[in-house]
Scaffold this motif. Structure first.
Motif, PDB file in Angstrom:
ATOM      1  N   LEU A 193     -16.659  27.060  36.863  1.00 37.51           N
ATOM      2  CA  LEU A 193     -16.779  26.920  38.322  1.00 37.51           C
ATOM      3  C   LEU A 193     -18.208  27.207  38.777  1.00 37.51           C
ATOM      4  N   GLY A 247     -11.794  30.173  35.295  1.00 36.47           N
ATOM      5  CA  GLY A 247     -12.889  29.208  35.307  1.00 36.47           C
ATOM      6  C   GLY A 247     -14.224  29.851  35.562  1.00 36.47           C
ATOM      7  N   HIS A 248     -14.231  30.879  36.421  1.00 38.57           N
ATOM      8  CA  HIS A 248     -15.480  31.595  36.709  1.00 38.57           C
ATOM      9  C   HIS A 248     -15.977  32.330  35.471  1.00 38.57           C
ATOM     10  N   GLU A 290     -19.158  34.181  44.129  1.00 41.89           N
ATOM     11  CA  GLU A 290     -19.674  32.815  44.033  1.00 41.89           C
ATOM     12  C   GLU A 290     -21.200  32.847  44.121  1.00 41.89           C
ATOM     13  N   ILE A 347      -9.052  30.123  39.133  1.00 47.18           N
ATOM     14  CA  ILE A 347     -10.396  30.400  39.666  1.00 47.18           C
ATOM     15  C   ILE A 347     -11.078  31.489  38.854  1.00 47.18           C
ATOM     16  N   SER A 393     -21.057  26.056  42.353  1.00 47.85           N
ATOM     17  CA  SER A 393     -19.902  25.178  42.107  1.00 47.85           C
ATOM     18  C   SER A 393     -20.006  23.863  42.862  1.00 47.85           C
ATOM     19  N   SER A 394     -20.814  23.826  43.932  1.00 51.57           N
ATOM     20  CA  SER A 394     -20.922  22.603  44.727  1.00 51.57           C
ATOM     21  C   SER A 394     -22.000  21.647  44.226  1.00 51.57           C
ATOM     22  N   THR A 452     -16.705  25.302  50.635  1.00 50.26           N
ATOM     23  CA  THR A 452     -17.019  25.107  49.224  1.00 50.26           C
ATOM     24  C   THR A 452     -15.762  25.121  48.369  1.00 50.26           C
ATOM     25  N   LEU A 453     -14.878  26.092  48.609  1.00 52.35           N
ATOM     26  CA  LEU A 453     -13.645  26.162  47.828  1.00 52.35           C
ATOM     27  C   LEU A 453     -12.770  24.945  48.085  1.00 52.35           C
ATOM     28  N   TYR A 476     -14.777  21.661  46.581  1.00 53.40           N
ATOM     29  CA  TYR A 476     -15.237  21.525  45.205  1.00 53.40           C
ATOM     30  C   TYR A 476     -14.390  22.249  44.164  1.00 53.40           C
ATOM     31  N   ILE A 477     -13.653  23.277  44.557  1.00 51.08           N
ATOM     32  CA  ILE A 477     -12.921  24.076  43.576  1.00 51.08           C
ATOM     33  C   ILE A 477     -11.420  23.810  43.616  1.00 51.08           C
TER      34      ILE A 477
END
Length: 311
Positions: A311, A305-306, A172, A302, A252-253, A107-108, A111-112
């Motif tokens: 994110l 954004g979170h 996440e 990260i 996030s995905s 995922t990271l 997408y991130i």
């Protein structure tokens, strides 16, 4: 010749290059911020060391002899390469340039990190950065073996983190997602009714699957209907979009799909799932200044954004 050339200083070569390019001793002296007699002395010493005449006077101009032109090409190359090396080494020391290899769980890595690393790269154009996307177990292994400088991943508790320094970054969130074609469940579902629904999820005995099953068990849920298993989050997402079942997916995905309506969030009142994401480094690995700068930038982006819901 080797012993003579080895005695030549970079400063003398620079002075000679200025004289060759400006065709003037006085202008070269001004450019180098030294006196004209010093320039003349440098050129004379260089000629004597090499055993050839380098310059000749042509009216008011200083021009190069045939040997001088050959020496100029060589000297210019030496000066340029030396300055480039100095700048590169200084840049590496300050973290301005360098290379880094990052291990990332799917995922990271999918997408991130792409957008974050791209932004960093714009200000570090001459640096080399690679992102290796793998399962949590493989990502941690790449860092442990030194194949990657650091990693960003779910921690694979099953296989352990021996030999790694692990720093928590954020949690996440997972959401239960279905497609606009999914008719067997409405906009929300209770934990009691959840266990019998058709699920699409990660393969058995993977870190993602183990963590997901454990998180559901803490809410008293043991799924009885796993319709499909896939080895990559993108495949799971596409199967959900096709209406084959529902799945817990990282928020996030699926942000784009939630916006365009191809996926919808199914609310699960009283149940919230999230996995912690970590920065992992090998205990005995010393990062370069550039790698430290990149790691700090990624972690800051990260976390920022979170917090801001990006994110």
């Amino acid at each position: 010749m080797r012993s003579l050339i080895s005695q030549l200083t970079l400063h003398k070569l620079e002075v000679f290059c200025h004289v060759a390019e400006l065709e003037s001793v006085s202008r070269a002296a001004e450019e180098c911020s030294i006196a004209q007699p010093v320039v003349t002395t440098h050129i004379k010493a260089l000629s004597e060391k090499l055993g050839v005449q380098l310059t000749q006077r042509n009216g008011r101009q200083i021009t190069l002899t045939e040997d001088g032109r050959r020496v100029y090409i060589w000297a210019k190359d030496i000066v340029s390469q030396t300055r480039e090396l100095e700048q590169e080494l200084q840049g590496r020391k300050s973290g301005a340039v360098g290379n880094a290899s990052i291990a990332a769980s799917m995922t990271l890595g999918s997408y991130i990190l792409p957008s974050i690393v791209s932004r960093f790269k714009k200000n570090h154009e001459h640096s080399d950065i690679s992102v290796q996307v793998a399962s949590p177990k493989l990502a941690s292994g790449q860092v442990l073996r030194g194949e990657c400088d650091f990693g960003l991943t779910i921690v694979d508790q099953i296989h352990g983190m021996r030999g790694l320094d692990v720093t928590p970054l954020y949690n996440e969130r997972l959401i239960l997602a279905g497609s606009d074609k999914t008719s067997f469940v409405g906009d929300q579902v209770t934990p009691m009714n959840l266990k019998d629904l058709p699920f699409i999820t990660a393969r058995t005995n993977t870190a993602r699957r183990d963590l997901e099953d454990y998180a559901l068990m803490t809410h008293g849920i043991i799924r009885s209907n796993v319709a499909l298993e896939f080895g990559h989050g993108e495949a799971i997402k596409q199967a959900v979009r096709a209406g084959a079942g529902i799945s817990f997916l990282f928020l996030s995905s699926v942000k784009d799909e939630l916006r365009n309506g191809s996926l919808r969030e199914i609310k699960t009142p009283g149940m919230s799932l999230a996995f912690p994401i970590y920065l992992v480094q090998r205990k005995d690995r010393r990062l370069t200044a550039f790698q430290k700068k990149l790691a700090v930038y990624i972690c800051t982006e990260i976390q920022s954004g979170h917090v801001q819901g990006l994110l």
